[in-house]
Scaffold this active site. Sequence first.
Site, PDB file in Angstrom:
ATOM      1  N   GLY A 193     -42.849 -18.996 -37.711  1.00 21.68           N
ATOM      2  CA  GLY A 193     -41.271 -17.841 -38.749  1.00 21.68           C
ATOM      3  C   GLY A 193     -40.334 -19.252 -40.028  1.00 21.68           C
ATOM      4  O   GLY A 193     -39.670 -18.545 -40.923  1.00 21.68           O
ATOM      5  N   GLU A 216     -48.203 -19.531 -40.518  1.00 23.90           N
ATOM      6  CA  GLU A 216     -48.722 -18.020 -40.553  1.00 23.90           C
ATOM      7  C   GLU A 216     -49.165 -17.628 -42.426  1.00 23.90           C
ATOM      8  O   GLU A 216     -48.946 -18.088 -42.734  1.00 23.90           O
ATOM      9  CB  GLU A 216     -47.755 -16.902 -39.486  1.00 23.90           C
ATOM     10  N   TYR A 219     -44.746  -7.901 -24.969  1.00 23.07           N
ATOM     11  CA  TYR A 219     -43.693  -6.343 -26.045  1.00 23.07           C
ATOM     12  C   TYR A 219     -44.649  -5.622 -26.791  1.00 23.07           C
ATOM     13  O   TYR A 219     -45.544  -5.640 -26.463  1.00 23.07           O
ATOM     14  CB  TYR A 219     -43.003  -7.226 -26.920  1.00 23.07           C
ATOM     15  N   TRP A 279     -47.292 -14.575 -25.545  1.00 20.93           N
ATOM     16  CA  TRP A 279     -46.135 -14.468 -26.811  1.00 20.93           C
ATOM     17  C   TRP A 279     -45.293 -13.475 -27.030  1.00 20.93           C
ATOM     18  O   TRP A 279     -46.148 -12.808 -26.927  1.00 20.93           O
ATOM     19  CB  TRP A 279     -46.783 -14.451 -28.215  1.00 20.93           C
TER      20      TRP A 279
END
Length: 368
Positions: free
Chosen positions: A94, A135, A256, A348
């Site tokens: 990011g 990304e 997650y 991750w």
Amino acid sequence: MGFKLYYVISLIAALLSLQTSLSRAAVNGGYWLPDSGLEASEIDSTLFTHLFCAFAGLNTANNQLSISSECSSFTQTVQKRCPSVKTLLSIGGGNVLSSDFNKMASQPASRKTFITSSINVARSNGFLGLDLDWEGESTSTEMTNLGTLLTEWRTAINAEAINTGRKPLLLTAALAVTPRLYLSNATFPTQAIAKTLDWVNVMAYDFYAPNNSPLFTHSHAALHDPTGAASGSSGISAWISAGVPPKQLVLGFPFYGYAWKLVNPNNHGILAPANGTDTSVGAPPGTLIYSQIKEFIPQKKATVVFNSTYGTNYCYSGTTWINYDDTQTIAAKVSYVKTNNLLGYFAWHLAQDNNWALSKQASQTWRS
Ligand SMILES: *[C@@H]1O[C@H](CO)[C@@H](O)[C@H](O)[C@H]1NC(C)=O
Ligand SMILES: *[C@@H]1O[C@H](CO)[C@@H](O)[C@H](O)[C@H]1NC(C)=O
Ligand SMILES: *[C@@H]1O[C@H](CO)[C@@H](O)[C@H](O)[C@H]1NC(C)=O
């Protein structure tokens, strides 16, 4: 006598180093983010062979790598508990726009500056490798520039190793689950990838989210999908068909999950009718890390299901339906990695685990 012994020992050492350069070391990997709430000193590095510090940035003014103080001290910190753990510096994520990576990768001079800077930063901070997390590449021009960058990077890494008499730095990249992008139809430069990278971290998650697939419940990181939709195993097969061998592929799994809102609480399987994100749970709404899901389950008396056809877990309570990787999913994925002779797996990311339960499961299944 002393000379003979020295000769025999050097010969054995030479043979051993040849052996290790021929057989790649297995990867039991995980990403760590400095601002994730988990201190580097808290990482149980005995559960991993490779740890990725995420992320270094790209200074767009001068094409140099920028590294945080947390990443600078990362290697020393995690090797206290496990001296053999290898560390890689992940670049981007990011922190870097795809357009900024592309701008750097499109010109010979900026590529050279970036590559030289990355090698210097890795060496001066004790990293054994570099990991590119560009990304959002989406055009064929970006794919071509990525291929050129990787080719020049590998050449520079090998040259540095020869000049310094050290082992070459590892070079890896985290890439999409398939070598062909679904939306743009652009294809990753698979030949350059196979030639230059030690391995690819295949990001086998985020196939769906409640906000972009609101009408039915889905597994966002299924190992298999009997309907032929995106899955970890179909992605891995596609990379292999495109020319990247199994021993250069590392399967990623998420710590997650995502919460959908069921239309009918009594219809709660995979592909059950849904009505978007369940905003009553998670932060951001509808996104829960594993440790939060493990709190949700007893609090809401949720039912946990492992669906072996898909290789995925979900749990539900009332109209809340959460898809995630629990220990059964992690065990199934690591078994798949072993059966298919892939190089390994990565998580991750580490801070989302619940008291190392998923990391421990992965490590146990790998060793069993
Ligand atoms: C994608 O690429 C393939 C092979 O190059 C081609 O046959 C197909 O028509 C393309 N699809 C789109 C939507 O561009
Ligand atoms: C979905 O939720 C909205 C309110 O958020 C509601 O108006 C609508 O009727 C729901 N649709 C179904 C099929 O339950
Ligand atoms: C997994 O879910 C699918 C779709 O809901 C269902 O058809 C299948 O029977 C389930 N598999 C198992 C082993 O429960």
